[in-house]
Enzyme design. Structure first.
Site, PDB file in Angstrom:
ATOM      1  N   CYS A 258       0.718  -1.352   0.129  1.00  0.00           N
ATOM      2  CA  CYS A 258       0.080   0.369   0.206  1.00  0.00           C
ATOM      3  C   CYS A 258       1.711   1.469   0.382  1.00  0.00           C
ATOM      4  O   CYS A 258       0.921   1.488   0.905  1.00  0.00           O
ATOM      5  CB  CYS A 258      -1.183  -0.398   1.132  1.00  0.00           C
ATOM      6  N   ALA A 259       1.643   1.448  -0.663  1.00  0.00           N
ATOM      7  CA  ALA A 259       2.527   1.980  -0.830  1.00  0.00           C
ATOM      8  C   ALA A 259       2.968   3.954  -1.099  1.00  0.00           C
ATOM      9  O   ALA A 259       3.980   4.743  -0.968  1.00  0.00           O
ATOM     10  CB  ALA A 259       3.893   1.891  -1.323  1.00  0.00           C
ATOM     11  N   ALA A 260       2.120   3.868  -2.640  1.00  0.00           N
ATOM     12  CA  ALA A 260       1.815   5.257  -3.099  1.00  0.00           C
ATOM     13  C   ALA A 260       1.092   6.359  -2.281  1.00  0.00           C
ATOM     14  O   ALA A 260      -0.239   5.484  -1.465  1.00  0.00           O
ATOM     15  CB  ALA A 260       0.994   4.976  -4.669  1.00  0.00           C
ATOM     16  N   GLY A 263       5.825   8.458  -0.024  1.00  0.00           N
ATOM     17  CA  GLY A 263       6.571   9.334   0.903  1.00  0.00           C
ATOM     18  C   GLY A 263       7.043   7.992   2.001  1.00  0.00           C
ATOM     19  O   GLY A 263       8.721   8.825   2.257  1.00  0.00           O
ATOM     20  N   LYS A 264       7.001   7.171   2.293  1.00  0.00           N
ATOM     21  CA  LYS A 264       7.251   6.120   2.988  1.00  0.00           C
ATOM     22  C   LYS A 264       8.291   5.176   2.534  1.00  0.00           C
ATOM     23  O   LYS A 264       9.245   5.280   2.968  1.00  0.00           O
ATOM     24  CB  LYS A 264       6.286   5.422   3.974  1.00  0.00           C
ATOM     25  N   ASP A 282       0.668  -0.938  -5.166  1.00  0.00           N
ATOM     26  CA  ASP A 282      -0.405  -0.833  -4.336  1.00  0.00           C
ATOM     27  C   ASP A 282      -1.349  -0.694  -5.581  1.00  0.00           C
ATOM     28  O   ASP A 282      -1.182  -1.025  -6.432  1.00  0.00           O
ATOM     29  CB  ASP A 282      -0.083   0.835  -4.680  1.00  0.00           C
ATOM     30  N   ASP A 308      -2.588  -5.845  -5.361  1.00  0.00           N
ATOM     31  CA  ASP A 308      -3.530  -5.683  -3.811  1.00  0.00           C
ATOM     32  C   ASP A 308      -2.374  -7.083  -3.140  1.00  0.00           C
ATOM     33  O   ASP A 308      -2.055  -7.500  -3.119  1.00  0.00           O
ATOM     34  CB  ASP A 308      -4.559  -6.472  -4.271  1.00  0.00           C
ATOM     35  N   CYS A 380      -3.192   6.006   9.557  1.00  0.00           N
ATOM     36  CA  CYS A 380      -3.754   7.078   9.765  1.00  0.00           C
ATOM     37  C   CYS A 380      -4.910   7.651  10.578  1.00  0.00           C
ATOM     38  O   CYS A 380      -5.623   8.123  10.515  1.00  0.00           O
ATOM     39  CB  CYS A 380      -3.154   7.882   8.812  1.00  0.00           C
TER      40      CYS A 380
END
Length: 447
Positions: A258-260, A263-264, A282, A308, A380
């Site tokens: 789930c990278a997009a 930033g991380k 992602d 996924d 978050c």
């Protein structure tokens, strides 16, 4: 007549209406409303109006209900949104009251509703005459007082009985602008010196993070020294704990699920440039395009895959990872001050569905981790149902999963400890960060 500000108010009202009444997310609403067709000054004004209006909309709506002679028809919802932008602007007090009223009234014409000019004028002028009594009346409603939906106030106060008021107050303020200095290219003190000499803004270093600093005021990214050269990026300090918690080491293979928009991912690569490889996955192709642009600007390389996280069979090559970061899709209740549309797009029933999705992702990704490896689960969100409840359920049925103390591993000392992990609340603790949850797990070597 200030035609520019009239046009800006019309665009802002159109965007607010799209969020409130058409379920559009804020980025799409702004784009569809025509923000890119306005000049630079009007663009800034549109964004200030839209963000401010949505942050205060629960109060604006109550004021409008009190002052309007009758409810607005659905076909006139954009006028109700326009009046909300006017109510925010009058409270914001950046422009004289008469200018706010006149340009908001004239914007009704730009919106194709000239017959509504009188209603806009009457409501805004009545508000100015009766402001104290009106605000006192609407303040009796919890959503108007706390500027959050009532269902979320109830959930947050139940989850955080000692901290919910601070959390909600912070969630209704404009978020500070946090940056991440690229330590592979420069150091924070040198970059802060350049910032000071530029006169753009003043920066203050985060006490626990080597690369993080906060500006005394938001600025455009192109004003930041070295931004285009990849020396600095925008990233809240709360999410900058992910890379040190992951503790990547040279030669390791890392998965960022789930990278997009990346930033991380970028921070992990800056934190440990000598990785054997980083795979970033992602589902969203548009967000992956943004991720590639960010990596290109920073001069970083990753294997970027559309896939996924809950279904690794569709993209995994079978080679296990030393480290996995799962920054799971969530309610985003910890970042509502940055994304005020969330308060109107999210529904109470979404939380259980999100928790189920998060649990599936964590369970599906765990077998991809090498024995002795570590996985960071983060969201978050400030809701326990998406955070420690998810980790607790997966932990109970996973024999080789061990939860580590994230504070001892480099997590934020100012965070609140919870059953499995730690929780940063918006505005609380060190430096006024976003709301963020972290859990750190290691895969035990089974005999």
């Amino acid at each position: 007549m200030h035609t520019g500000s009239v046009a800006a108010r019309a665009v802002a009202a159109t965007a607010v209406d799209a969020v409130l009444n058409k379920g559009r997310n804020l980025d799409d609403a702004l784009s569809d409303a025509g923000i890119d067709e306005t000049n630079e000054a009007d663009r800034a004004m549109v964004r200030a109006l839209v963000f401010g209006t949505l942050r205060t909309q629960h109060r604006n709506r109550r004021v409008l209900d009190l002052l309007a002679d009758r409810p607005f028809r659905r076909r006139d919802s954009v006028i109700a949104a326009l009046i909300s932008t006017g109510l925010f602007a009058l409270r914001d007090a950046r422009r004289p009251d008469y200018a706010v009223v006149s340009t908001t009234v004239d914007a009704a014409v730009s919106l194709g509703k000239p017959g509504m000019r009188g209603a806009v004028n009457a409501i805004l002028r009545r508000y100015l005459r009766e402001q104290d009594s009106v605000l006192a009346k609407v303040d009796e409603y919890p959503d108007a007082h706390w500027l959050h939906p009532e269902w979320l106030i109830e959930r947050v106060s139940a989850d955080w009985p000692d901290d919910w008021e601070t959390l909600l107050e912070a969630g209704s303020r404009q978020a500070p602008m946090w940056l991440r200095v690229n330590l592979a290219r420069t150091d924070r003190n040198s970059w802060l010196d350049r910032l000071a000499k530029s006169g753009v803004a003043k920066g203050t270093a985060h006490p626990e993070l080597d690369a993080a600093l906060v500006l005394d005021r938001p600025v455009g990214v192109n004003e930041l020294p070295g931004f285009e050269a990849g020396e600095v990026s925008v990233q809240d300090a709360a999410s900058q704990f992910a890379a040190p918690l992951l503790r990547p080491e040279p030669g390791m293979r890392v998965l960022d699920a789930c990278a997009a928009p990346g930033g991380k991912t970028a921070h992990i690569l800056e934190h440990c440039p000598e990785l054997a490889g980083l795979v970033a996955v992602d589902r969203s192709q548009p967000r992956l395009r943004r991720m590639r642009e960010n990596l290109d600007r920073l001069g970083l390389t990753a294997t970027v895959i559309q896939g996924d996280a809950a279904d690794p069979d569709g993209w995994w090559d079978g080679e296990p990872f030393d480290r996995i970061l799962l920054d799971a899709p969530c309610s985003a209740t910890g970042v509502m001050r940055r994304h005020p549309d969330i308060a109107f797009l999210r529904r109470p029933g979404d939380i259980q569905a999100l928790a189920g999705q998060q649990e599936q992702m964590l369970a599906q990704l765990w077998p991809l981790l090498k024995p002795g490896g570590r996985l960071v689960y983060s969201t978050c969100s400030v809701l326990r149902e998406e955070n420690e409840a998810v980790v607790t359920r997966v932990l109970a049925r996973t024999a080789d999963m061990e939860v580590l103390d994230p504070v001892q591993a480099g997590g934020p000392k100012s965070a609140l400890p919870v059953v499995c992990g730690l929780q940063l609340l918006p505005g609380a603790g060190s430096g006024d960060t976003d709301g963020f949850y972290y859990a750190l797990m290691a895969r035990k070597r089974m005999v």
